[in-house]
Scaffold this active site. Structure first.
Site, short mmCIF file in Angstrom:
data_model
loop_
_atom_site.label_atom_id
_atom_site.label_comp_id
_atom_site.label_asym_id
_atom_site.label_seq_id
_atom_site.Cartn_x
_atom_site.Cartn_y
_atom_site.Cartn_z
N ASN A 1 0.88 -1.16 0.00
CA ASN A 1 0.00 0.00 0.00
C ASN A 1 0.92 1.22 0.00
OD1 ASN A 1 -1.86 1.99 0.41
ND2 ASN A 1 -2.72 1.13 2.29
N LYS B 1 3.68 0.99 2.72
CA LYS B 1 3.29 0.06 3.77
C LYS B 1 3.26 -1.33 3.16
CE LYS B 1 0.08 3.20 5.91
NZ LYS B 1 -1.30 3.49 5.64
N ARG C 1 -2.42 -2.22 -3.53
CA ARG C 1 -3.64 -1.44 -3.36
C ARG C 1 -3.57 -0.22 -4.27
NH1 ARG C 1 -5.36 2.83 1.07
NH2 ARG C 1 -7.55 2.92 0.53
N HIS D 1 -12.88 3.01 -0.58
CA HIS D 1 -12.99 2.06 0.52
C HIS D 1 -13.63 0.75 0.05
CE1 HIS D 1 -13.12 5.49 3.75
NE2 HIS D 1 -11.88 5.04 3.60
N LEU E 1 -16.09 3.88 9.37
CA LEU E 1 -15.88 5.14 10.08
C LEU E 1 -14.48 5.16 10.67
CD1 LEU E 1 -19.34 5.14 11.95
CD2 LEU E 1 -18.81 6.11 9.69
N GLY F 1 -10.71 8.42 7.41
CA GLY F 1 -11.57 8.55 6.23
C GLY F 1 -12.86 7.81 6.55
N ARG G 1 -11.53 15.90 6.42
CA ARG G 1 -12.28 16.21 5.18
C ARG G 1 -13.72 16.58 5.51
NH1 ARG G 1 -10.86 10.73 2.16
NH2 ARG G 1 -9.31 10.39 3.77
N GLY H 1 -15.68 3.25 14.09
CA GLY H 1 -16.82 2.33 14.06
C GLY H 1 -16.60 1.09 14.92
N GLU I 1 -8.28 -4.75 5.26
CA GLU I 1 -8.10 -4.52 3.82
C GLU I 1 -6.92 -5.32 3.27
OE1 GLU I 1 -8.43 -0.33 4.97
OE2 GLU I 1 -9.44 0.00 3.06
#
Ligand code: AMP
Length: 394
Positions: free
Chosen positions: A8, A15, A88, A177, A206, A209, A238, A328, A380
């Site tokens: 990523n 990463k 990614r 996402h 959540l 981003g 954002r 989240g 992910e």
């Protein structure tokens, strides 16, 4: 050969995670950062953790540093059974609807799509070029954040502007996402022991981003991010949704496009209202009576509920509401605020289940709740490894 190296990369960082394709287990991970600065840094976690500073002039040097670090840890890369690299890629435009084997053409298309993702795709491109040269004997796969949302109907992805202008500039909603919404909705179905095809889910990713996604039978039918990851929910820095007229107003008042970009992407959201973008700090300040922090949370919750309601209508009802990502997964109070007063719709949280900390998928709704409310950790990297492996093993 059964491990996948998941990459990523951004413009100044790489990463990586080494993942066992069969189980999704994380075997090693690391981060090369400050690429291009006079002094960069690599943090590597194998069996042990190491951290060192070194010059990393470009992505090629970044991957070389990663390879050297694996070697130093007694796990040279040629001993690691790396069957493929999974990259990614944030923006796949309208043409990449699935994981795609990287050849010269696809690599160049990712570079061309930089127009639509100037903050992301240039870094992916640099990393892909470097990684393909360094790991030349194994396949490389691009896994796109936009791909999962390519199933959205035209009514959901089309902006109501002059269609000629939209076509000329590639202006439509792409959504992001996607890897997270895909893995989380699948794992939610697994947790419930019900076929994915049978479920109407609203997934709320959540984190710093944030985006919401309406998932119908495992397919994205709407999502809150649009042409860029700026649309939709209130995020760490954002703004999410804002009347485009406000932008015109600021442009006429003398703002440059760069200043607007910086305002909306880096100085808005929780940071803009509460002066910090870390949700833990915002929550602590709100609990201590700070009215700005309270307002920031109220705006964020209002917006999440706005999308939740919209998507439940889009889906013609809901079987599951699924919370994921940093906020989240970890902030019970926010989950309670989002679900408050929805009993009329069949949503009933169990306060004890909601408060109980856990690292795995779990139910936080009461047994009597008609709609299942779940917390499902996103992963992910494991999903990128899975999709990469699925493609190369086929
Ligand atoms: P992510 O982008 O998914 O890594 O999420 C980052 C966000 O999650 C940050 O705003 C963090 O403050 C928030 N977060 C992480 N852990 C917690 C926690 N235990 N409670 C509340 N928020 C958290």
């Amino acid at each position: 050969m059964s491990n996948v190296l998941v990459v990523n990369a951004g413009s100044s960082s790489i990463k990586y995670q080494l993942i066992a394709a069969g189980t999704g287990a994380r075997l090693a991970s690391g981060l090369v950062e400050r690429i291009g600065d006079p002094v960069g840094r690599i943090v590597h976690q194998g069996i042990e953790r190491s951290e060192r500073e070194l010059a990393v002039p470009d992505h090629t040097a970044g991957f070389a540093a990663m390879v050297a670090e694996f070697e130093r840890h007694g796990t040279p890369v040629d001993s690691l059974d790396i069957a493929a690299l999974g990259h990614r890629v944030v923006q796949g435009g309208g043409e990449f609807i699935a994981p795609t084997l990287l050849d010269d053409y696809v690599t160049e298309r990712i570079n061309q799509l930089s127009e639509l993702a100037p903050l992301h795709n240039p870094g992916h491109y640099q990393a892909i070029i470097a990684a393909r040269a360094l790991f030349a004997t194994v396949p490389h796969v691009a896994v796109f954040d936009t791909a999962f949302h390519q199933s959205m109907p035209p009514s959901a992805y089309t902006y109501a502007i002059d269609t000629e202008v939209a076509a000329e500039y590639g202006i439509r909603r792409y959504g992001f996402h996607g890897v997270s919404h895909q893995v989380v909705s699948r794992r939610a179905a697994e947790f419930l022991g019900r076929p994915l095809e049978s479920l109407r889910q609203v997934v709320l990713h959540l984190g710093n981003g944030a985006s919401a996604c309406a998932v119908d039978g495992g397919r994205s039918v709407d999502t809150s991010m649009g042409l860029t990851p700026l649309e939709g929910l209130v995020m760490g820095t954002r703004s999410g949704d804002i009347d485009p007229g406000a932008m015109l107003h600021l442009l006429r008042a003398g703002y440059s496009p760069e200043q607007l970009d910086e305002l909306l992407n880096q100085r808005s959201g929780l940071l803009g209202v509460a002066r910090t973008n870390d949700f833990r700090d915002v929550r602590a300040a709100a609990d201590a009576g700070d009215p700005a922090a309270r307002l920031a949370i109220d705006i964020a919750v209002h917006r999440i509920r706005h999308y939740l309601g919209a998507y439940l209508v889009t889906l013609g009802g809901g079987d599951a509401i699924v919370f994921t990502a940093g906020v989240g997964e970890n902030n019970a109070a926010l989950r309670a605020e989002v679900c408050a007063g929805l009993e009329w719709f069949g949503v009933q949280l169990d306060p004890e289940r909601n408060e109980a900390p856990a690292g795995a998928a779990r139910r936080i709704s009461a047994d009597s709740s008609r709609v299942e409310v779940l917390v499902v950790p996103t992963d992910e990297e494991a999903e990128i490894a899975r999709q990469t492996w699925e493609l190369v093993a086929a």
